[in-house]
Structure formats: structure tokens, C-alpha cells
Design an enzyme around this catalytic site. Structure first.
Site, PDB file in Angstrom:
ATOM      1  N   LYS A 184      12.141 125.357 -68.473  1.00 39.69           N
ATOM      2  CA  LYS A 184      11.379 125.770 -67.288  1.00 39.69           C
ATOM      3  C   LYS A 184      11.434 124.644 -66.270  1.00 39.69           C
ATOM      4  CE  LYS A 184       7.294 125.602 -65.605  1.00 39.69           C
ATOM      5  NZ  LYS A 184       7.686 125.498 -64.193  1.00 39.69           N
ATOM      6  N   GLY A 236       6.197 115.205 -67.131  1.00 42.68           N
ATOM      7  CA  GLY A 236       5.336 115.587 -66.009  1.00 42.68           C
ATOM      8  C   GLY A 236       4.097 114.703 -65.996  1.00 42.68           C
ATOM      9  N   SER A 237       3.031 115.228 -65.423  1.00 46.89           N
ATOM     10  CA  SER A 237       1.837 114.398 -65.251  1.00 46.89           C
ATOM     11  C   SER A 237       1.096 114.228 -66.579  1.00 46.89           C
ATOM     12  CB  SER A 237       0.919 115.039 -64.217  1.00 46.89           C
ATOM     13  OG  SER A 237       0.477 116.293 -64.700  1.00 46.89           O
ATOM     14  N   THR A 238       0.336 113.164 -66.659  1.00 44.80           N
ATOM     15  CA  THR A 238      -0.462 112.897 -67.872  1.00 44.80           C
ATOM     16  C   THR A 238      -1.471 114.013 -68.091  1.00 44.80           C
ATOM     17  OG1 THR A 238      -0.097 110.531 -67.724  1.00 44.80           O
ATOM     18  CG2 THR A 238      -2.080 111.221 -68.882  1.00 44.80           C
ATOM     19  N   GLU A 258       6.692 112.790 -71.801  1.00 43.72           N
ATOM     20  CA  GLU A 258       7.061 111.709 -70.858  1.00 43.72           C
ATOM     21  C   GLU A 258       6.163 111.873 -69.652  1.00 43.72           C
ATOM     22  OE1 GLU A 258       9.090 109.257 -71.226  1.00 43.72           O
ATOM     23  OE2 GLU A 258       9.959 109.893 -73.129  1.00 43.72           O
ATOM     24  N   CYS A 292       8.761 108.165 -62.031  1.00 41.32           N
ATOM     25  CA  CYS A 292       7.668 107.857 -62.972  1.00 41.32           C
ATOM     26  C   CYS A 292       7.607 106.373 -63.266  1.00 41.32           C
ATOM     27  CB  CYS A 292       7.848 108.659 -64.256  1.00 41.32           C
ATOM     28  SG  CYS A 292       9.481 108.444 -64.977  1.00 41.32           S
ATOM     29  N   GLU A 389      -1.815 106.577 -60.051  1.00 39.04           N
ATOM     30  CA  GLU A 389      -0.434 106.883 -59.701  1.00 39.04           C
ATOM     31  C   GLU A 389      -0.444 107.681 -58.394  1.00 39.04           C
ATOM     32  OE1 GLU A 389       1.697 109.925 -61.970  1.00 39.04           O
ATOM     33  OE2 GLU A 389       3.403 108.563 -62.069  1.00 39.04           O
TER      34      GLU A 389
HETATM   35  P1  NAD Z   1       3.155 118.486 -63.472  1.00 41.28           P
HETATM   36  O1  NAD Z   1       2.581 118.021 -64.760  1.00 41.28           O
HETATM   37  O2  NAD Z   1       2.261 119.091 -62.482  1.00 41.28           O
HETATM   38  O3  NAD Z   1       4.301 119.583 -63.733  1.00 41.28           O
HETATM   39  C1  NAD Z   1       5.401 119.328 -64.568  1.00 41.28           C
HETATM   40  C2  NAD Z   1       5.910 120.647 -65.138  1.00 41.28           C
HETATM   41  O4  NAD Z   1       4.910 121.207 -65.983  1.00 41.28           O
HETATM   42  C3  NAD Z   1       6.214 121.706 -64.083  1.00 41.28           C
HETATM   43  O5  NAD Z   1       7.379 122.407 -64.480  1.00 41.28           O
HETATM   44  C4  NAD Z   1       4.983 122.616 -64.155  1.00 41.28           C
HETATM   45  O6  NAD Z   1       5.230 123.934 -63.743  1.00 41.28           O
HETATM   46  C5  NAD Z   1       4.671 122.564 -65.630  1.00 41.28           C
HETATM   47  N1  NAD Z   1       3.275 122.876 -65.984  1.00 41.28           N
HETATM   48  C6  NAD Z   1       2.156 122.728 -65.227  1.00 41.28           C
HETATM   49  N2  NAD Z   1       1.053 123.081 -65.943  1.00 41.28           N
HETATM   50  C7  NAD Z   1       1.496 123.442 -67.181  1.00 41.28           C
HETATM   51  C8  NAD Z   1       0.851 123.873 -68.374  1.00 41.28           C
HETATM   52  N3  NAD Z   1      -0.475 124.006 -68.465  1.00 41.28           N
HETATM   53  N4  NAD Z   1       1.604 124.157 -69.466  1.00 41.28           N
HETATM   54  C9  NAD Z   1       2.954 123.999 -69.420  1.00 41.28           C
HETATM   55  N5  NAD Z   1       3.625 123.602 -68.315  1.00 41.28           N
HETATM   56  C10 NAD Z   1       2.909 123.311 -67.203  1.00 41.28           C
HETATM   57  O7  NAD Z   1       3.933 117.227 -62.885  1.00 41.28           O
HETATM   58  P2  NAD Z   1       4.650 117.099 -61.474  1.00 41.28           P
HETATM   59  O8  NAD Z   1       3.641 116.922 -60.421  1.00 41.28           O
HETATM   60  O9  NAD Z   1       5.658 118.185 -61.333  1.00 41.28           O
HETATM   61  O10 NAD Z   1       5.462 115.724 -61.689  1.00 41.28           O
HETATM   62  C11 NAD Z   1       4.958 114.482 -61.374  1.00 41.28           C
HETATM   63  C12 NAD Z   1       4.480 113.766 -62.616  1.00 41.28           C
HETATM   64  O11 NAD Z   1       5.533 113.679 -63.573  1.00 41.28           O
HETATM   65  C13 NAD Z   1       4.084 112.330 -62.327  1.00 41.28           C
HETATM   66  O12 NAD Z   1       2.884 112.043 -63.001  1.00 41.28           O
HETATM   67  C14 NAD Z   1       5.224 111.524 -62.915  1.00 41.28           C
HETATM   68  O13 NAD Z   1       4.896 110.207 -63.292  1.00 41.28           O
HETATM   69  C15 NAD Z   1       5.609 112.353 -64.090  1.00 41.28           C
HETATM   70  N6  NAD Z   1       6.976 112.044 -64.532  1.00 41.28           N
HETATM   71  C16 NAD Z   1       7.149 111.371 -65.707  1.00 41.28           C
HETATM   72  C17 NAD Z   1       8.433 111.016 -66.115  1.00 41.28           C
HETATM   73  C18 NAD Z   1       8.670 110.252 -67.398  1.00 41.28           C
HETATM   74  O14 NAD Z   1       9.816 110.211 -67.861  1.00 41.28           O
HETATM   75  N7  NAD Z   1       7.663 109.621 -67.985  1.00 41.28           N
HETATM   76  C19 NAD Z   1       9.535 111.364 -65.326  1.00 41.28           C
HETATM   77  C20 NAD Z   1       9.302 112.047 -64.136  1.00 41.28           C
HETATM   78  C21 NAD Z   1       8.010 112.388 -63.746  1.00 41.28           C
END
Ligand code: NAD
Length: 487
Positions: A184, A236-238, A258, A292, A389
Site C-alpha cells: 500500500k 511511517g510515523s511513530t 521504521e 526520516c 519531528e
Molecule cells: P504515516 O504514518 O501517516 O503514513 C504512512 C503510511 O501508513 C501511509 O501509507 C498511510 O496511508 C498508512 N497508514 C496510516 N494510518 C494507518 C493505519 N492505521 N494502519 C495502517 N496503515 C496506515 O506517515 P507519513 O506522514 O506518510 O510519513 C512521514 C513519517 O514517516 C515521518 O514520521 C518519518 O520519519 C517516517 N519515516 C520513517 C522512515 C524510516 O525508515 N524510519 C522512512 C521514511 C519516513
């Protein structure tokens, strides 16, 4: 604009486009001007189920996991060839919906995707169990060994900042281990993932090995909760990572996370400033700070602070801000209006809490989501600029007086993803690398992950590691076979 059509705004399941409509749709915007690129149907339960069942059939029919490993590796190499052959289109799409400079998507994002597939293609034939000598039995009466079996159907859920790279970091090791995948992509950046899935079919991958479902958080949630998913690989986000962890607890799905970061760049008093200043600037402003492991906290000797800030500010002012598709652009827009507003609010909050604004802090223009490279200074570790962040082009500078305080300042964060250290002293580098709580430490270099080197977070930056041999254990189950051979 582009001289080719974007792929269909449709799911890609079982080797074909799926044109099912959906009660819920949303528009993907070009962050450079806010125009609409396409209208995306959000996958509901029947669509998610169709994708998971397709991935399961491809797994159970052994079309993928039972293929001779070298043949699997050859297909992955063929996909790498096709990524390279279509590099210009993929780079254009990446810069169009994400907004990142095409100078980077051409030279970094897309070539890295091909390299990651090549690296993991090499692992297909090397994932093996071990012969083990039992410790409680004598000599030759037992034959014991372990098998490494694919963990099953993988749900790969990724964010928008490196849409294809982060998807490939999951897909390549999962496929190498014999798993099948439902991906996804992030809601803002779906198109390169769809192109990849189509290229996988062209490369000869069996249908169902790589499926893409489109949608927002709700679609991600349906995927996470689906009983046919064996493993979740999330970036994605924490905050979302924690929600996914809670959902996965229901049936104890395997999970790697991650997550976010607030990574320090540390400049030691003996650092070579000709290296450290451009390095610290790149560490935060590349990809508009939407990395990130961006070096978003700059920890500097007090006596050199003004010199360093002037240097970073000068380098930052040479970054041409503009639309991603302009080949001259070095800093694109941030991803969307929500992200732009969130960053501006956090800047304002930091200033109201006492941080000094020394550069930037404003939106550029009113069309598209452009932001000035911004520098804040604070010594207050409770200040938003130190703690939170921003995920944007905002650098927080904090001075130190005593080098013995550096690790404490660096580690004062609930994140622990990465750190950059600039020093000319080898001993200092090794000692500080051991003291800083982060999954990756770069010394006298910045922002260069490698497929052979594990990557992941300490503390609330994540669970598990991506890349290298280590990631393969998260896509395999170990089975022990203990065989009595007779006395
Ligand atoms: P996000 O967590 O909002 O979304 C990430 C993904 O998760 C999207 O595809 C979203 O549709 C999906 N999602 C949202 N809610 C969900 C749920 N309840 N269940 C399953 N999937 C769900 O993050 P974002 O705003 O898209 O990305 C930014 C964040 O990602 C920042 O915090 C960044 O630090 C982090 N990030 C981490 C790494 C790493 O390798 N550690 C790399 C890139 C980004």
C-alpha cells in the site's frame, strides 16, 4: 509537465489492473502547484481481500516460493533492468507527485531501486538453514538442521517521502525470501509503485507475487487486520506505527517498524568545517528535510556556533527552491498543504517557547507548498524545535560548552534513528559512535544508506532492521528439524 501518461489510478492485483470503483476516493495533487494529478479509489475490504488472496495463491501454489532460487534471482535482476530502462519515466513520476528535484530522483531514487533489487537477487540462493550438533545427545544418533521458510504474505505499507525506494526496501528482501507482497503506497504518491508492479509482470513475475492496493489510512488498517497477512513491514510515523502494533497484536502478526526521527548532527571542535558545514546543510535540507534520518538537530561548539550558522545559511541560500520537474531545482516543495501548515505551526510554537529564528520560517509564494530553508537556535531541550519531528526543511541548532555533554544532548530524544558526527579524530569518532543511541552513525559523511548495511531505529524510531543480511530474518521463519537416526 510530462510527455507520457501516468499509469491508471487503479489497484494492481494478480498481475492486472483492477478497475473496481470505490465509495471513497481522493485526489492526488502536484505539490508544486496544487493541481490534481488523478483521482484514487480507496480499496475497501473486498479489494483488500482480493489482493491478499491473490498473494496467498501465489505463495501456496509455490509459484514463487518454490521457484529455484537462482530463477527468482534472475527475475529480480530482470526487474532491475526494467527499472533502469524506464528510469526517466519513473524519475519523472517520482518528482511529479512527490515534488522532489528530478536531479535527485534521476541520480538517486531510481538507480538505488535497481541496485536494491540486484543486491537482494544475490541473496535468493544464499538463504539457508544450518546443520546443528545437538548438545544433549551423543555423536551420530541425531541429525538436526534448520530450514529458513518464507514468513508468508507480507503487507508493505510505506510513506510518501521516498515512495519507490522505501517500497523496494521491503519488496526486494521479501521476494528474495520467497514471500509474496501486498503493497500500500502512501496516498499522496501512488504512481511509481503501480509502475513497478506493471514492470514486475513484464519481467515475468507470476501473477499475485506483487500486488498494489491504493487508499488512505483506512485501507492500511484493513490490510493490517486481514487474517491472510502474515507479516507487516511498515515505514511511517511513530504514531501510526503504534496503532499498527496494537492491531497486529490480535493475531501476533510478524512486524517490523521504521518510524520517525530527530537525528543529531554533531560537529566536534576539531571538525574539518569545509566538510562539516556542507554536510550538516545537506543532512537537513535534501528532500526538503523530508527524510526520516535527516540531521534535524545540529549540535555545535558554542565558540564556533555563529561561524557554523553563517556557513550553513550560506550553503542553504544556494539551494534553488522550485518545482521538482525543473532540472535546476535543488529543493522542492513539501508534500501537501497539511504538512506545510504543520511545519509552519511548529516553527511558530518553537519561537513562542523561546527559540531564536535565524533564517527562513516562511512559506514561499502562494502556489504550491514551498517553504524557506529555516534555522532555529535553542538550548531548551523541552522546546518543540529540539523535541519534535518537523519532517521539513527546519534545522535546530543547539550549542555545547563541554564535549562530555554531547552524548547526553544527542541522546535526549525519544527517537534514535541516526546520527552524523564530524571530527578529524578517529578516537573521538569511535567513542562517540558507541555512546550515541541510534541505529546508524555516519562519520564525516551524511545520508548514504547501503543495501548491505542494516538500517533501523533505537527507541521509538522503530522495531527491527531493514537491509543487509539482517533484514532477511524478518521475512523468514526458522524451522528446526530433529531427526533420530537410531542408536
Ligand atoms: P504515516 O504514518 O501517516 O503514513 C504512512 C503510511 O501508513 C501511509 O501509507 C498511510 O496511508 C498508512 N497508514 C496510516 N494510518 C494507518 C493505519 N492505521 N494502519 C495502517 N496503515 C496506515 O506517515 P507519513 O506522514 O506518510 O510519513 C512521514 C513519517 O514517516 C515521518 O514520521 C518519518 O520519519 C517516517 N519515516 C520513517 C522512515 C524510516 O525508515 N524510519 C522512512 C521514511 C519516513
Amino acid at each position: 509537465m510530462t510527455d507520457f501518461a501516468l499509469p491508471p489510478s487503479a489497484h494492481f492485483i494478480n498481475g492486472e489492473w483492477n478497475s473496481s470503483s470505490s465509495a471513497t476516493t481522493y485526489d492526488v495533487k502536484n505539490p508544486a502547484d496544487g493541481s490534481t494529478l488523478g483521482t484514487i479509489p480507496c480499496a475497501d475490504l473486498p479489494i483488500v481481500d482480493h489482493a491478499v488472496q491473490s498473494a496467498k495463491r501465489a505463495l501456496i501454489n509455490k509459484a514463487w516460493s518454490d521457484m529455484p532460487p537462482l530463477e527468482r534471482g534472475m527475475l529480480m535482476n530482470r526487474l532491475a533492468d526494467l527499472i533502469s530502462a524506464n528510469a526517466e519515466k519513473l524519475a519523472t513520476v517520482e518528482s511529479l507527485d512527490n515534488g522532489k528535484p528530478i536531479a535527485f530522483s534521476r541520480t538517486l531514487d531510481i538507480p538505488l531501486c535497481a541496485m536494491w533489487f540486484r543486491y537482494f537477487a544475490g541473496w535468493t540462493s544464499k538463504i539457508s538453514g544450518q546443520n546443528l550438533q545437538p548438545s544433549l545427545q551423543s555423536g551420530g544418533s541425531f541429525h538436526c538442521y534448520t530450514r529458513k521458510e518464507p514468513v508468508g504474505v507480507v503487507a508493505a505499507i510505506v510513506p510518501w517521502n521516498f515512495p519507490l525506494v522505501l517500497a523496494v526496501w521491503k519488496i526486494a528482501p521479501a521476494l528474495a525470501a520467497g514471500c509474496t507482497v501486498v503493497l500500500k503506497p502512501a496516498e499522496d504518491t501512488p504512481y511509481s509503485a503501480l509502475m513497478l508492479a506493471e514492470l514486475a509482470v513484464e519481467a515475468g513475475f507470476p501473477p499475485g507475487v506483487l500486488n498494489v492496493v491504493l487508499g488512505q489510512g483506512d485501507t492500511g488498517r484493513l490490510l493490517v487486520e486481514h487474517e491472510g497477512i502474515n507479516k507487516i513491514s511498515f515505514t511511517g510515523s511513530t504514531q501510526t506505527g503504534k496503532a499498527i502494533l496494537r492491531a497486529a497484536a490480535n493475531d501476533l502478526k510478524r512486524i517490523t517498524l521504521e518510524l520517525g526521527g530527530k537525528s543529531p548532527t554533531i560537529i566536534m571542535p576539531d571538525a574539518n568545517m569545509d566538510l562539516a558545514i556542507p554536510g550538516a546543510t545537506q543532512a537537513i535540507f535534501v528532500n526538503s528535510g523530508q527524510i526520516c534520518f535527516a540531521g534535524s538537530r545540529l549540535i555545535v561548539p558554542r565558540k564556533s556556533m555563529n561561524q557554523i550558522i553563517d556557513g550553513v545559511s550560506t550553503v542553504a541560500s544556494t539551494l534553488k527552491v522550485g518545482p521538482g520537474l525543473d532540472p535546476e531545482t535543488l529543493m522542492g516543495p513539501v508534500i501537501n498543504q497539511k504538512q506545510l501548515s504543520s511545519i509552519l505551526e511548529k516553527i511558530e510554537m518553537s519561537i513562542s517557547q523561546g527559540a531564536a529564528l535565524v533564517q527562513g520560517g516562511n512559506r514561499i509564494g502562494s502556489c504550491g507548498y514551498f517553504l524557506e530553508p529555516t534555522i532555529l537556535v535553542t538550548e531548551d531541550r523541552n522546546n518543540t524545535a529540539f523535541k519534535d519531528e518537523f519532517f521539513g526543511p527546519v534545522l535546530t541548532v543547539t550549542p555545547y560548552d563541554d564535549i562530555d555533554d554531547i552524548a547526553d544532548i544527542a541522546n535526549d530524544s525519544y527517537y534514535g534513528l541516526a546520527a552524523h558526527i564530524f571530527t578529524e579524530n578517529l578516537g573521538t569518532a569511535h567513542k562517540l559512535a558507541a555512546k550515541v543511541n541510534a541505529g546508524t552513525i555516519w562519520v564525516n559523511t551524511q545520508l548514504n544508506p547501503d543495501p548491505n548495511i542494516p538500517f533501523g531505529g533505537f527507541k521509538q524510531s522503530g522495531w527491527g532492521r531493514e537491509n543487509g543480511e539482517e533484514v532477511l530474518s524478518s521475512y523468514t521463519e526458522t524451522k528446526s528439524v530433529i531427526m533420530y537416526l537410531g542408536s
